[in-house]
Design a protein around this motif. Sequence first.
Motif, PDB file in Angstrom:
ATOM      1  N   PHE A   1       0.828  19.192   1.941  1.00 27.60           N
ATOM      2  CA  PHE A   1       0.818  18.559   3.287  1.00 27.60           C
ATOM      3  C   PHE A   1       0.391  17.099   3.203  1.00 27.60           C
ATOM      4  N   LEU A   2      -0.585  16.826   2.304  1.00 25.88           N
ATOM      5  CA  LEU A   2      -1.085  15.445   2.174  1.00 25.88           C
ATOM      6  C   LEU A   2       0.017  14.521   1.713  1.00 25.88           C
ATOM      7  N   LYS A   3       0.826  14.976   0.727  1.00 33.21           N
ATOM      8  CA  LYS A   3       1.909  14.126   0.238  1.00 33.21           C
ATOM      9  C   LYS A   3       2.927  13.847   1.352  1.00 33.21           C
ATOM     10  N   GLU A   4       3.229  14.828   2.159  1.00 42.01           N
ATOM     11  CA  GLU A   4       4.223  14.665   3.223  1.00 42.01           C
ATOM     12  C   GLU A   4       3.675  13.800   4.378  1.00 42.01           C
ATOM     13  N   ASP A   5       2.420  14.043   4.751  1.00 38.19           N
ATOM     14  CA  ASP A   5       1.847  13.340   5.920  1.00 38.19           C
ATOM     15  C   ASP A   5       1.436  11.912   5.583  1.00 38.19           C
TER      16      ASP A   5
ATOM     17  N   ALA B   1       0.835  -1.205   0.000  1.00 37.98           N
ATOM     18  CA  ALA B   1       0.000   0.000   0.000  1.00 37.98           C
ATOM     19  C   ALA B   1       0.865   1.247   0.000  1.00 37.98           C
ATOM     20  N   SER B   2       1.960   1.221   0.777  1.00 39.97           N
ATOM     21  CA  SER B   2       2.886   2.364   0.806  1.00 39.97           C
ATOM     22  C   SER B   2       3.551   2.551  -0.546  1.00 39.97           C
ATOM     23  N   GLU B   3       3.930   1.434  -1.183  1.00 38.58           N
ATOM     24  CA  GLU B   3       4.557   1.522  -2.501  1.00 38.58           C
ATOM     25  C   GLU B   3       3.565   2.085  -3.525  1.00 38.58           C
ATOM     26  N   TYR B   4       2.296   1.597  -3.488  1.00 35.96           N
ATOM     27  CA  TYR B   4       1.280   2.117  -4.428  1.00 35.96           C
ATOM     28  C   TYR B   4       1.074   3.617  -4.227  1.00 35.96           C
TER      29      TYR B   4
ATOM     30  N   ARG C   1       4.187  10.072  -7.170  1.00 36.90           N
ATOM     31  CA  ARG C   1       5.107  10.415  -8.265  1.00 36.90           C
ATOM     32  C   ARG C   1       4.321  10.778  -9.543  1.00 36.90           C
ATOM     33  N   LEU C   2       3.202  10.051  -9.771  1.00 34.00           N
ATOM     34  CA  LEU C   2       2.381  10.364 -10.931  1.00 34.00           C
ATOM     35  C   LEU C   2       1.822  11.783 -10.830  1.00 34.00           C
ATOM     36  N   VAL C   3       1.388  12.168  -9.611  1.00 37.25           N
ATOM     37  CA  VAL C   3       0.868  13.521  -9.392  1.00 37.25           C
ATOM     38  C   VAL C   3       1.952  14.557  -9.662  1.00 37.25           C
TER      39      VAL C   3
END
Length: 724
Positions: free
Chosen positions: A528-532, A492-495, A501-503
């Motif tokens: 913030f969402l990407k970091e958290d 799940a973390s890898e997905y 990365r796609l974003v």
Amino acid sequence: MVCNLISVDKDTYELLQQELIELRQVVASLEGAKSSNLLKSSQQQMDLFIEYIPAAIAIFDRQMRYVLTSRRWREDYNLSDRDIIGRSHCEIFADIPSYWQEIHQRCLAGTIGAEENIFPLGEGTIHWVKWQINPWYDKGSNEIGGIIIFSEVITAHKQLEETAICDRQQAAAQLQEKEQFLRGIYDGVTQPIFVIDVVDNYELRYAGWNSATEKITGISNAEVIGKTPEYVHGTLEGLEVRQRFQICIETGISIKYEECLTFQGQETWWLTTINPLKNSEGQVYRLVGTALNITERKRTEEALQASQHFIQRIADSSPNILYIFDLEQQRNVYANQEIGKLLGYSNQQIQQMGTQILPTITHPDDWEKVVTHLQNFTKAKDGEIYEFEFRVKQANGQWCWLYTRETVFSRDADGKINQILGVSTDITERKQAEMQLQQQAQNLENTLRELQRTQSQLIQSEKMSSLGNMVAGVAHEINNPVNFIHGNLIPASEYTQDLLRLVELYQQHFPYPPVEIQAEIIAIDLDFLKEDLVKLFQSMTVGTQRIREIVLSLRNFSRLDEAEFKDVDIHEGIDSTLMILHNRLKAKPNHPEIAVIKEYGKLPLIECYPGQLNQVFMNLLANAIDSLEQSFSGEQGQIRICTEVCNSKWAIIRIIDNGLGISQEILPKLFDPFFTTKDVGKGTGLGLSISYQIVVNKHRGNLSCNSRPGQGAEFVIKIPISQS
């Protein structure tokens, strides 16, 4: 004349010869005595004897009016404060049953009786009474002047007999059964010799007598064979003779007594000895009697017998030992024949013991009691009765219990007590019953204690088994979903990383998206969402790992699959227990966190029951936490766990807290079942008891506690490394 000679062994012959010699010596000594020395007794001495004798005695005239009573009689029948002399017995006891009056009338006709009956004491009170009734004869007319009643209230004995089963030991002496007729022993002996057969139902029949007896009685040997005592002596006299024979049969020992018999219209006195013969089963089947004519001596004693012989008959008729003990001489100066029957000592043996009679026959454990009892008489008052129980040795080496009542009998010119009067009752059977009941009570108490201990272990074991099942079940149910979640967190973390990365690629190639997309980026705070989101997956991984560790500790603690001895790591068990108790170790509003200090030594694998040993760790650590929660309000509580190897054979585990400690009074009871110092509802008192059983009985180890008030407590577990 028919000659019925029989063969008799040498020992019997010599015994009879010796007895005849002794009888002749008695007669010679009595005939030489001066009659003036026999006339010193008085009616006053008889009154004093009866008044203070520790036995219940009453003397009545022919109208059943009281003539004389002992103090014990008045006490037993609640007559202490009533003037009863001259009053009718039926007047005092209005509720007396008619059969008692019939007994009195039979005795006034010459019948002697002895029974155990219930007797009304008035006001609805009923007691069991053991009594013996005898007629007494007027000196002048030689007619019955009234009756004498000896009684003993035996209600307590009857009650004891109903509740206790007495295990009576009977020693049966096996003797060769053969005919021991005395007909062939020198038919020319001048003293009478006679033989009595004891037939069915203890019926008595004469088997014959020697020629001396033929001359005295006027009845031939052939005529007397098969006849009863009543045939030979008449109804009344024969009944008395029969009763004396019966005493010999019942006691099974030789008896000697004096008796007055009428032969050919002439009254004569005889000193008679009856010897019982027993068969191989120990039953008396024949009596052999010898008699010595003491008529002349009796004539000399006629004046004395008016009072002294009357007292002697009272004493000898008593079922108890009556005696007078001289404190200065430290010996008995008088004792009735019951002392010989009960103890088995001959008069000669008693005389030989002299002043050493009490030290000789008293049980060593009771000697101090006897000495203290005798010291009481230095300050005793007239009429005071002192009671005590002690053991004495019989002639056969066995011990019997005596219940003794003694009182002051006489004083010297200075008022100092010099003689005491006593009565002793054989209470051996009662004491044996009491000891048997005590032993049974002790056995029942031990059995109950063992049942309670076993029950507590079963209850606690069932609880721990249920807890283990529950813990194992919970661990199993949690383990599956947690493993599923933990296993899926990595992909799940890898997905998620791939999507992020796609974003980022979209942002690079389309830096100016439509207004609607820009508004959504701002709304969700995309940076913030990407970091958290990365931190969120890391936190979830740590959480599931923690859950997996807790599940492992729960499974390790339950150890349901290890019911047999296993080689296990003790430290794992301790750590698993601490993991389960972790919540109790954390800081609370009213006290800080409890610190656990592990000082583990290098232990090999220990052969043990791992589940049961974990239970011990749980009980000891939980008790330490309880102690620290109660004693350290706002202070740092501490539990130290130390392990080490001793002599390469023993594993030592110490659990030490710095609580208030345990008082020295409580320490010996610490491992007793159901003992607890906690408040009601907070402890069962089983934890330490079961822990002790697990360590000591199951693991052949030792569990101890060292503690002092204010210095904490240390529990030490010592178990062998290997059980083989």
